[in-house]
Design an enzyme around this catalytic site. Structure first.
Site, mmCIF file in Angstrom:
data_model
loop_
_atom_site.group_PDB
_atom_site.id
_atom_site.type_symbol
_atom_site.label_atom_id
_atom_site.label_comp_id
_atom_site.label_asym_id
_atom_site.label_seq_id
_atom_site.Cartn_x
_atom_site.Cartn_y
_atom_site.Cartn_z
ATOM 1 N N PHE A 1 -6.118 8.059 17.810
ATOM 2 C CA PHE A 1 -7.411 8.590 17.400
ATOM 3 C C PHE A 1 -7.322 8.806 15.872
ATOM 4 C CE2 PHE A 1 -10.046 8.652 21.164
ATOM 5 C CZ PHE A 1 -9.151 8.001 21.988
ATOM 6 N N ASN A 2 -7.745 9.907 15.291
ATOM 7 C CA ASN A 2 -7.749 9.966 13.813
ATOM 8 C C ASN A 2 -6.518 10.704 13.279
ATOM 9 O OD1 ASN A 2 -10.515 9.299 14.593
ATOM 10 N ND2 ASN A 2 -10.981 9.569 12.440
ATOM 11 N N ASN B 1 0.841 -1.208 0.000
ATOM 12 C CA ASN B 1 0.000 0.000 0.000
ATOM 13 C C ASN B 1 0.868 1.247 0.000
ATOM 14 O OD1 ASN B 1 -2.411 1.414 0.108
ATOM 15 N ND2 ASN B 1 -2.537 1.345 2.330
ATOM 16 N N LYS C 1 -7.066 -5.431 16.046
ATOM 17 C CA LYS C 1 -6.388 -4.549 17.021
ATOM 18 C C LYS C 1 -6.614 -5.080 18.439
ATOM 19 C CE LYS C 1 -4.658 -1.655 14.070
ATOM 20 N NZ LYS C 1 -3.218 -1.740 13.786
ATOM 21 N N ALA D 1 3.184 -2.281 10.289
ATOM 22 C CA ALA D 1 2.752 -3.022 9.097
ATOM 23 C C ALA D 1 1.459 -3.782 9.358
ATOM 24 C CB ALA D 1 3.849 -3.998 8.682
ATOM 25 N N TYR E 1 -11.141 -5.587 11.013
ATOM 26 C CA TYR E 1 -9.973 -4.722 11.252
ATOM 27 C C TYR E 1 -9.878 -4.363 12.740
ATOM 28 C CZ TYR E 1 -7.666 -0.266 11.982
ATOM 29 O OH TYR E 1 -6.899 0.734 12.513
ATOM 30 N N PHE F 1 -21.438 12.296 5.931
ATOM 31 C CA PHE F 1 -22.303 11.165 6.260
ATOM 32 C C PHE F 1 -23.160 11.435 7.497
ATOM 33 C CE2 PHE F 1 -18.657 8.632 4.249
ATOM 34 C CZ PHE F 1 -19.265 8.622 3.000
ATOM 35 N N SER G 1 -5.637 1.274 18.178
ATOM 36 C CA SER G 1 -6.598 2.257 17.678
ATOM 37 C C SER G 1 -7.672 2.518 18.713
ATOM 38 C CB SER G 1 -7.233 1.690 16.410
ATOM 39 O OG SER G 1 -8.364 2.433 16.039
HETATM 40 C C1 UD1 Z 1 -11.953 4.768 10.917
HETATM 41 C C2 UD1 Z 1 -11.847 3.617 11.877
HETATM 42 C C3 UD1 Z 1 -10.564 3.684 12.658
HETATM 43 C C4 UD1 Z 1 -9.401 3.796 11.756
HETATM 44 C C5 UD1 Z 1 -9.600 5.039 10.885
HETATM 45 C C6 UD1 Z 1 -8.455 5.249 9.942
HETATM 46 C C7 UD1 Z 1 -13.830 2.665 12.907
HETATM 47 C C8 UD1 Z 1 -14.926 2.872 13.894
HETATM 48 N N1 UD1 Z 1 -12.960 3.655 12.801
HETATM 49 O O1 UD1 Z 1 -12.167 5.924 11.680
HETATM 50 O O2 UD1 Z 1 -10.418 2.542 13.433
HETATM 51 O O3 UD1 Z 1 -8.227 3.902 12.493
HETATM 52 O O4 UD1 Z 1 -10.802 4.878 10.141
HETATM 53 O O5 UD1 Z 1 -8.358 4.269 8.982
HETATM 54 O O6 UD1 Z 1 -13.759 1.662 12.278
HETATM 55 N N2 UD1 Z 1 -16.790 11.139 6.788
HETATM 56 C C9 UD1 Z 1 -17.632 11.821 5.935
HETATM 57 N N3 UD1 Z 1 -17.417 11.697 4.609
HETATM 58 C C10 UD1 Z 1 -16.416 10.934 4.070
HETATM 59 C C11 UD1 Z 1 -15.554 10.244 4.953
HETATM 60 C C12 UD1 Z 1 -15.767 10.353 6.320
HETATM 61 O O7 UD1 Z 1 -18.539 12.508 6.365
HETATM 62 O O8 UD1 Z 1 -16.301 10.847 2.835
HETATM 63 C C13 UD1 Z 1 -16.959 11.279 8.256
HETATM 64 C C14 UD1 Z 1 -17.294 9.980 8.978
HETATM 65 O O9 UD1 Z 1 -18.687 9.811 9.037
HETATM 66 C C15 UD1 Z 1 -16.672 10.237 10.349
HETATM 67 C C16 UD1 Z 1 -15.503 11.178 10.075
HETATM 68 O O10 UD1 Z 1 -15.738 11.707 8.778
HETATM 69 O O11 UD1 Z 1 -17.575 10.921 11.144
HETATM 70 C C17 UD1 Z 1 -14.158 10.475 10.075
HETATM 71 O O12 UD1 Z 1 -14.221 9.339 9.219
HETATM 72 P P1 UD1 Z 1 -12.923 8.506 8.835
HETATM 73 O O13 UD1 Z 1 -11.845 9.428 8.392
HETATM 74 O O14 UD1 Z 1 -13.347 7.432 7.888
HETATM 75 O O15 UD1 Z 1 -12.425 7.868 10.200
HETATM 76 P P2 UD1 Z 1 -13.241 7.009 11.296
HETATM 77 O O16 UD1 Z 1 -14.431 6.372 10.696
HETATM 78 O O17 UD1 Z 1 -13.402 7.855 12.493
#
Ligand code: UD1
Length: 341
Positions: A180-181, A36, A155, A83, A151, A220, A126
């Site tokens: 976190f993110n 990746n 963890k 990894a 996934y 979303f 995570s």
């Molecule tokens: C997810 C995973 C987390 C992982 C992280 C990074 C879960 C619960 N969480 O986090 O374990 O470490 O990804 O890979 O499985 N959003 C939009 N539009 C988009 C994309 C996202 O509105 O096109 C919103 C989502 O609804 C969310 C926020 O943005 O509220 C963050 O989303 P995202 O970046 O995908 O991360 P998580 O879902 O928090």
């Protein structure tokens, strides 16, 4: 010079951590199967730091490959194990790929620690282990909830595997960092996040929309129980996150651990909604983002952010990057990748 193995070192978090490690005087050895990422990342790390890390195209889930590589690269004192496969949606579709890669990978790493006398491990965990917490912010003592995806389950399982293994190997130490993110990019714009295909995560989707690669960002859901109705997350700058790994390694090197296996939340302590993040992006970059509100995404939690007291006090680490700077770095990286002036 202390030698450290970074698995997944050409990935998003691994590459930034390698840069920070090199800048703090560590000799970094990277293994990555490039599933990746690409080897160009090694050149870009070298451009930033002036030091070329040792690199082996190795799949850590293949024990023979890993051990052959480590036989030729002795003297490693710590491992940071990034990894792993990380796409939540894909993990639901092909669960065995996730269990095979992520769990075999960790088992091989633990066996390598024994075989090659490597005492310290930092494991990428995570905040997904907390699910939707009842109380916010979440501390390291908050209950672990049933995983929502394979996934997330890898963890949780991996944290348990480490716990069981260190128990019977008193010479080994481990720290699991519950991220976190992670967002942003290196300020040089030479390394950053490179999602394959359509991004699932918010920030790459934002920057690709701003770059014109995607037409419109779908937000979303805006009917959550949050001030503006959109979900809340704790967005942590990638350089701050990278630095947390160094603090964890140093804690083990300096024998400051209170337990053989410790867990730390790695976030800012501040929750931001999707709309707040979009605003921060627009403010920082001056770019207007095309977005629309759509329905909720299945499996999304409503809100989560970290209690970072334990990391602040015990690791001596704190997130410092302002979110606007983080978003600007992410945008500059996207412009670099897309050739936008
Ligand atoms: C997810 C995973 C987390 C992982 C992280 C990074 C879960 C619960 N969480 O986090 O374990 O470490 O990804 O890979 O499985 N959003 C939009 N539009 C988009 C994309 C996202 O509105 O096109 C919103 C989502 O609804 C969310 C926020 O943005 O509220 C963050 O989303 P995202 O970046 O995908 O991360 P998580 O879902 O928090």
């Amino acid at each position: 010079m202390k030698k450290i193995l970074v698995t997944g070192g050409t990935g998003f978090i691994g590459s930034h951590t390698t840069v920070e490690l090199q800048q703090k005087g560590y000799e970094v050895v990277i293994v990555d199967n490039l599933s990746n990422s690409s080897e160009d990342v090694i050149d870009n790390i070298t451009k930033i730091t002036g030091i070329k890390p040792t690199f082996g195209k190795v799949d850590v889930a293949d024990k023979q490959q890993l051990f052959d590589f480590l036989k030729k690269n002795q003297g490693i004192q710590s491992i940071i194990h990034f990894a792993a496969s990380k796409a939540v949606g894909e993990s639901v579709q092909v669960p065995l790929k996730y269990y095979r890669n992520n769990i075999n990978g960790l088992i091989n790493i633990l066996e390598a620690m024994k075989e090659f006398n490597i005492p310290n491990l930092v494991f990428s965990s995570s905040c997904t282990v907390y699910g939707q917490p009842e109380k916010l912010p979440v501390t390291e003592q908050s209950p672990i909830q049933e995983a929502l995806s394979p996934y997330g389950n890898t963890k949780q399982i991996n944290e348990e595997i480490i716990r069981d293994f260190v128990k019977v190997n008193p010479e080994l130490h481990a720290i699991a960092l519950r991220y976190f993110n992670p967002v942003g990019a290196h300020p040089s714009s030479l390394i950053g996040e490179l999602p394959l295909g359509v991004p699932a995560n918010l920030v790459p989707y934002i920057t690709q929309t701003a770059a014109g690669i995607r037409e419109c960002l779908s937000v979303f859901g805006n009917d959550y129980d949050t001030p503006d109705g959109t979900p809340i997350r704790d967005y942590i700058d990638i350089i701050d996150l990278a630095d947390a790994h160094i603090a964890a390694v140093q804690r083990m090197e300096n024998n400051k651990q209170k337990k053989q296996l410790e867990f730390f939340n790695i976030g800012t302590g501040n929750g931001l909604s999707v709309l707040q993040l979009i605003n921060a992006f627009e403010k920082a970059t001056g770019v207007k983002l095309n977005y629309k509100i759509v329905g909720r995404r299945e499996g999304d939690i409503e809100k989560i952010w970290a209690d970072t007291k334990f990391a602040n006090e015990e690791l001596g680490w704190k997130a410092v990057a302002p979110i606007e700077q983080t978003m600007l770095n992410a945008w500059n990286w996207q412009k670099h990748v897309s050739g936008i002036k």
